[in-house]
Design a protein around this motif. Structure first.
Motif, short mmCIF file in Angstrom:
data_model
loop_
_atom_site.label_atom_id
_atom_site.label_comp_id
_atom_site.label_asym_id
_atom_site.label_seq_id
_atom_site.Cartn_x
_atom_site.Cartn_y
_atom_site.Cartn_z
N LEU A 173 0.82 -1.20 0.00
CA LEU A 173 0.00 0.00 0.00
C LEU A 173 0.86 1.26 0.00
O LEU A 173 0.58 2.23 -0.71
CB LEU A 173 -0.92 0.01 1.22
CG LEU A 173 -2.15 -0.90 1.17
CD1 LEU A 173 -2.89 -0.83 2.49
CD2 LEU A 173 -3.07 -0.48 0.04
N ASP A 177 0.68 3.95 -2.90
CA ASP A 177 0.11 5.27 -2.57
C ASP A 177 0.83 5.84 -1.36
O ASP A 177 0.35 5.76 -0.23
CB ASP A 177 -1.39 5.13 -2.28
CG ASP A 177 -2.07 6.49 -2.16
OD1 ASP A 177 -1.36 7.51 -2.17
OD2 ASP A 177 -3.31 6.52 -2.05
N LEU A 180 -0.74 8.03 1.66
CA LEU A 180 -1.62 7.54 2.72
C LEU A 180 -1.00 7.78 4.08
O LEU A 180 0.21 7.63 4.27
CB LEU A 180 -1.89 6.03 2.54
CG LEU A 180 -2.76 5.60 1.36
CD1 LEU A 180 -2.78 4.08 1.26
CD2 LEU A 180 -4.18 6.14 1.53
N SER A 181 -1.82 8.14 5.06
CA SER A 181 -1.32 8.34 6.42
C SER A 181 -1.10 7.00 7.10
O SER A 181 -1.57 5.95 6.62
CB SER A 181 -2.32 9.16 7.25
OG SER A 181 -3.49 8.39 7.50
N ARG A 183 -2.45 5.96 9.80
CA ARG A 183 -3.72 5.41 10.26
C ARG A 183 -4.55 4.86 9.11
O ARG A 183 -5.28 3.88 9.28
CB ARG A 183 -4.51 6.47 11.03
CG ARG A 183 -3.85 6.81 12.36
CD ARG A 183 -4.80 7.51 13.31
NE ARG A 183 -4.17 7.63 14.61
CZ ARG A 183 -4.15 6.66 15.51
NH1 ARG A 183 -4.77 5.52 15.25
NH2 ARG A 183 -3.56 6.83 16.67
N GLN A 184 -4.45 5.47 7.95
CA GLN A 184 -5.18 4.95 6.80
C GLN A 184 -4.67 3.57 6.40
O GLN A 184 -5.46 2.65 6.13
CB GLN A 184 -5.06 5.93 5.62
CG GLN A 184 -5.88 7.20 5.79
CD GLN A 184 -5.61 8.22 4.70
OE1 GLN A 184 -4.47 8.37 4.24
NE2 GLN A 184 -6.64 8.92 4.28
N VAL A 185 -3.35 3.42 6.37
CA VAL A 185 -2.77 2.11 6.06
C VAL A 185 -3.12 1.10 7.14
O VAL A 185 -3.51 -0.04 6.86
CB VAL A 185 -1.24 2.22 5.89
CG1 VAL A 185 -0.64 0.83 5.64
CG2 VAL A 185 -0.90 3.16 4.75
N LYS A 187 -5.63 1.00 9.16
CA LYS A 187 -7.05 0.61 9.12
C LYS A 187 -7.31 -0.39 8.01
O LYS A 187 -8.06 -1.36 8.19
CB LYS A 187 -7.91 1.85 8.92
CG LYS A 187 -9.41 1.57 8.98
CD LYS A 187 -10.21 2.86 8.88
CE LYS A 187 -11.70 2.57 8.96
NZ LYS A 187 -12.51 3.83 8.88
N GLN A 188 -6.68 -0.18 6.85
CA GLN A 188 -6.91 -1.09 5.72
C GLN A 188 -6.30 -2.47 5.95
O GLN A 188 -6.86 -3.49 5.54
CB GLN A 188 -6.33 -0.48 4.44
CG GLN A 188 -7.09 0.74 3.92
CD GLN A 188 -6.62 1.16 2.55
OE1 GLN A 188 -6.46 0.32 1.66
NE2 GLN A 188 -6.37 2.45 2.37
N PRO A 193 -0.81 1.72 13.84
CA PRO A 193 -0.06 2.77 13.15
C PRO A 193 1.44 2.70 13.42
O PRO A 193 2.24 3.03 12.55
CB PRO A 193 -0.68 4.06 13.70
CG PRO A 193 -2.06 3.68 14.12
CD PRO A 193 -1.92 2.28 14.64
N GLU A 309 -1.20 11.12 17.53
CA GLU A 309 -2.05 10.04 17.04
C GLU A 309 -2.79 9.36 18.19
O GLU A 309 -3.96 8.96 18.05
CB GLU A 309 -1.21 9.03 16.26
CG GLU A 309 -0.74 9.57 14.93
CD GLU A 309 0.18 8.62 14.19
OE1 GLU A 309 0.71 7.69 14.84
OE2 GLU A 309 0.37 8.81 12.97
N THR A 313 -6.83 9.10 18.65
CA THR A 313 -7.53 7.86 18.93
C THR A 313 -8.43 8.00 20.15
O THR A 313 -9.57 7.55 20.17
CB THR A 313 -6.53 6.72 19.17
OG1 THR A 313 -5.74 6.54 17.99
CG2 THR A 313 -7.24 5.41 19.47
#
Length: 318
Positions: A173, A177, A180-181, A183-185, A187-188, A193, A309, A313
């Motif tokens: 990922l 990309d 991506l932050s 947290r975005q990575v 989460k996916q 994090p 972060e 959360t």
């Protein structure tokens, strides 16, 4: 166990029915704190009692003060559930108000919680006991706990301890990309994090995304300020766009601390070519010294990011 203790009804209990043998405070009552409670004006807050065992979960000093005064009853709130969960609640209550638990007591409590809740992540145990996740990990190792296949985090999600496959997915990922932050990575992919940060750092150093992968992926590090050579400029542009948006935010622009933060971010938001120019301008006899400063500053920024972060959360989870 998540309990809104302030929503529980208040009842009056006879002191003779109560026990404090399961308190996480191994040193017992603090006489000075008891004296402070005795001299306080008004009624003290209700204590918290585990109904199945009648053990005091929170309020050891208030109980002692009531006995010194010669009271026969005390106001309290009841909680139910497993005794191990009640102990966790007792620790959480005692690190957040009143007389805080000592570091030794918090560590002992962490060891007990690791034993009763082995499926909990290091961060979740750390959150309950007021110590760092690293300290929890060390305590877990000292206890000979190699860990379960999966653990439950502070957000209630189950995550695998052996996350090699997820690390590789995160690496894919990040490569596809890089904007991506963390947290975005996370989460996916289903990892923390912090694990994503480690994966990203490994990729930037040309290493395998998994700790056991000793094979280096490149013979030389990536250009400074870039995630991949062919998309580095896009990343630079995106970062500068975000920085301009931050500069326009009144919450930062109109406060002294905000302006300091913007200056710091601007200083570190140079494009890759500028970083390369600075790199080649460092005198050879100062390579080691400057590298040491750079790594120290990187650790400071990483810690700063961790705190932000974690706060994000906490706000998201209420």
């Amino acid at each position: 166990m998540r309990v809104d203790i302030f929503a529980l009804p208040v009842v009056e209990i006879e002191l003779s029915r109560l026990s404090s043998v399961s308190s996480p405070r191994t040193s017992g009552e603090d006489p000075e704190h008891v004296e402070t409670l005795l001299s306080a004006e008004g009624e003290l807050p209700p204590i918290l009692v585990h109904r199945p065992t009648m053990r005091v979960v929170d309020g050891l000093h208030r109980l002692k003060a009531a006995r010194v005064r010669g009271d026969t009853t005390i106001v309290a709130r009841f909680i139910d559930g497993a005794e191990s969960d009640a102990f966790v609640l007792a620790v959480e209550a005692n690190i957040r108000h009143g007389l805080p638990l000592s570091l030794a007591d918090r560590k002992r409590a962490a060891v007990q919680i690791i034993g009763t809740h082995p499926q909990w992540s290091d961060r979740r145990v750390a959150s309950a006991t007021g110590i760092s996740a690293g300290t929890v990990a060390d305590l877990r190792k000292c206890g000979g706990d190699a860990g379960n296949e999966a653990r439950i985090g502070r957000d209630g999600r189950i995550r695998p301890v052996d996350s090699s496959e997820r690390r590789r997915h995160a690496a894919d990922l990040i490569r596809s990309d890089p904007g991506l932050s963390l947290r975005q990575v996370a989460k996916q992919v289903g990892i923390s994090p912090e694990t994503v940060r480690d994966v990203r750092g490994r990729l930037e150093r040309g290493e395998s995304p998994t700790p056991d992968g000793s094979r280096r992926l490149r013979t030389k590090p990536l250009p400074l300020g870039r995630a991949e050579p062919d998309i580095g400029r896009a990343v630079d542009r995106e970062r500068l766009v975000v920085l301009e948006q931050l500069k326009a935010d009144p919450a930062l622009r109109l406060s002294e601390v905000g302006r300091i933060l913007l200056r710091m971010l601007s200083m570190h938001s140079m494009d890759g070519q500028e970083w390369e120019r600075i790199l080649h301008g460092v005198p050879p006899h100062l390579y080691g010294v400057v590298a040491g400063f750079a790594r120290d500053h990187a650790r400071v920024w990483a810690g700063f990011a961790d705190h932000l972060e974690n706060r994000a959360t906490d706000l998201a989870t209420g």
